[in-house]
Design a protein around this motif. Structure first.
Motif, PDB file in Angstrom:
ATOM      1  N   GLN A 123      25.321  14.852  82.344  1.00 51.72           N
ATOM      2  CA  GLN A 123      26.710  14.760  82.447  1.00 51.72           C
ATOM      3  C   GLN A 123      27.198  13.409  82.792  1.00 51.72           C
ATOM      4  OE1 GLN A 123      28.523  17.496  85.471  1.00 51.72           O
ATOM      5  NE2 GLN A 123      27.394  19.080  84.763  1.00 51.72           N
TER       6      GLN A 123
ATOM      7  N   LYS B 107      33.946  16.509  77.792  1.00 53.74           N
ATOM      8  CA  LYS B 107      32.744  16.657  78.119  1.00 53.74           C
ATOM      9  C   LYS B 107      32.424  18.425  77.913  1.00 53.74           C
ATOM     10  CE  LYS B 107      32.546  15.039  82.179  1.00 53.74           C
ATOM     11  NZ  LYS B 107      31.849  14.342  83.618  1.00 53.74           N
TER      12      LYS B 107
ATOM     13  N   LEU C  53      26.792  11.496  79.199  1.00 53.04           N
ATOM     14  CA  LEU C  53      27.776  11.845  78.331  1.00 53.04           C
ATOM     15  C   LEU C  53      28.847  10.743  78.599  1.00 53.04           C
ATOM     16  CD1 LEU C  53      28.964  13.009  75.985  1.00 53.04           C
ATOM     17  CD2 LEU C  53      29.356  14.876  77.399  1.00 53.04           C
ATOM     18  N   ALA C  54      29.408  10.969  79.905  1.00 47.96           N
ATOM     19  CA  ALA C  54      30.484  10.038  80.428  1.00 47.96           C
ATOM     20  C   ALA C  54      30.281   8.640  80.280  1.00 47.96           C
ATOM     21  CB  ALA C  54      30.718  10.591  81.911  1.00 47.96           C
TER      22      ALA C  54
ATOM     23  N   ARG D 107      29.987  20.389  75.392  1.00 43.76           N
ATOM     24  CA  ARG D 107      28.851  20.835  76.028  1.00 43.76           C
ATOM     25  C   ARG D 107      28.543  22.274  75.177  1.00 43.76           C
ATOM     26  NH1 ARG D 107      29.994  22.233  81.976  1.00 43.76           N
ATOM     27  NH2 ARG D 107      30.107  19.791  82.073  1.00 43.76           N
TER      28      ARG D 107
END
Length: 224
Positions: free
Chosen positions: A110, A97, A113-114, A101
């Protein structure tokens, strides 16, 4: 954690191995990990590494290390299915991440994305697991099935053929099984082939010569 010349995040195979506290010797473990669909010069490279060794000349010796991409390290951590593996995977996700970023992200970004990263890994892990050898429980199930089929062909556990020829029948059954599935040992049957393995054993029968030996041992005159 390092970076390759192309700017990609890289992980030392030895460092990951030590963190995961794997009991298998490193070379056996890393070769098995590599066999799960990873390509040299794409997912990893092999390089020399100097390590401290008080017994070696100059207190250092050279070993081979595998330098893994972040994606490969993350997937290897995932398939360990241990607490250490989970810790490593979460760490790699956080690193991923950070490197991905381009600007400060919101909490929602966030989380998204995870979620995407874990989803992609889980999908590939599922595919990898299909190529894993069968579990101990599945090995035992095949063993019991092969034993039952062999006993049936021998005429039961109280038969003369069972006492005289059981080893020969068991051995011929497993040789035929391994040859059919192109594996060195039945315990290396891929999980994806487990049901087919059971069906094969149910249909297996000794060859003609061995059937004759069984019938002679049991005092029978008819082959069918």
């Amino acid at each position: 954690m390092n970076q390759t010349h192309s700017g990609k995040t890289a992980v030392s195979g030895h460092d990951l191995y030590r963190f995961l506290e794997v009991k298998t010797p490193f070379w056996k473990w890393i070769k098995r990990m590599v066999s799960y669909g990873f390509d040299e010069n794409d997912d990893f490279i092999v390089t020399d590494k100097n390590v401290r060794d008080e017994t070696a000349f100059g207190n250092h010796r050279k070993i081979k290390d595998y330098i893994l991409t972040l994606d490969m390290a993350k997937e290897i951590a995932m398939i360990q299915r241990t607490d250490k593996g989970k810790q490593a995977r979460q760490y790699f996700i956080e690193v991923e991440k950070q490197y991905r970023r381009p600007k400060p992200m919101t909490a929602t970004e966030q989380l998204l994305l995870a979620t995407q990263s874990i989803g992609e890994i889980d999908e590939r892990v599922t595919k990898l697991e299909d190529t894993f050898p069968i579990s101990n429980a599945q090995q035992q199930e095949l063993n019991q099935l092969e034993h039952a089929v062999a006993i049936k062909h021998l005429g039961g556990m109280n038969s003369n053929a069972y006492r005289k020829l059981k080893g020969k029948v068991f051995s011929q059954g497993w040789r035929a099984f391994n040859r059919h599935f192109h594996i060195p040992r039945y315990c290396e049957l891929p999980k994806l082939e487990f049901e087919k393995g059971k069906e094969y054993l149910k249909m297996w029968a000794p060859d003609t010569d061995l059937r004759i030996e069984i019938q002679e041992a049991n005092g029978q005159t008819n082959m069918f």
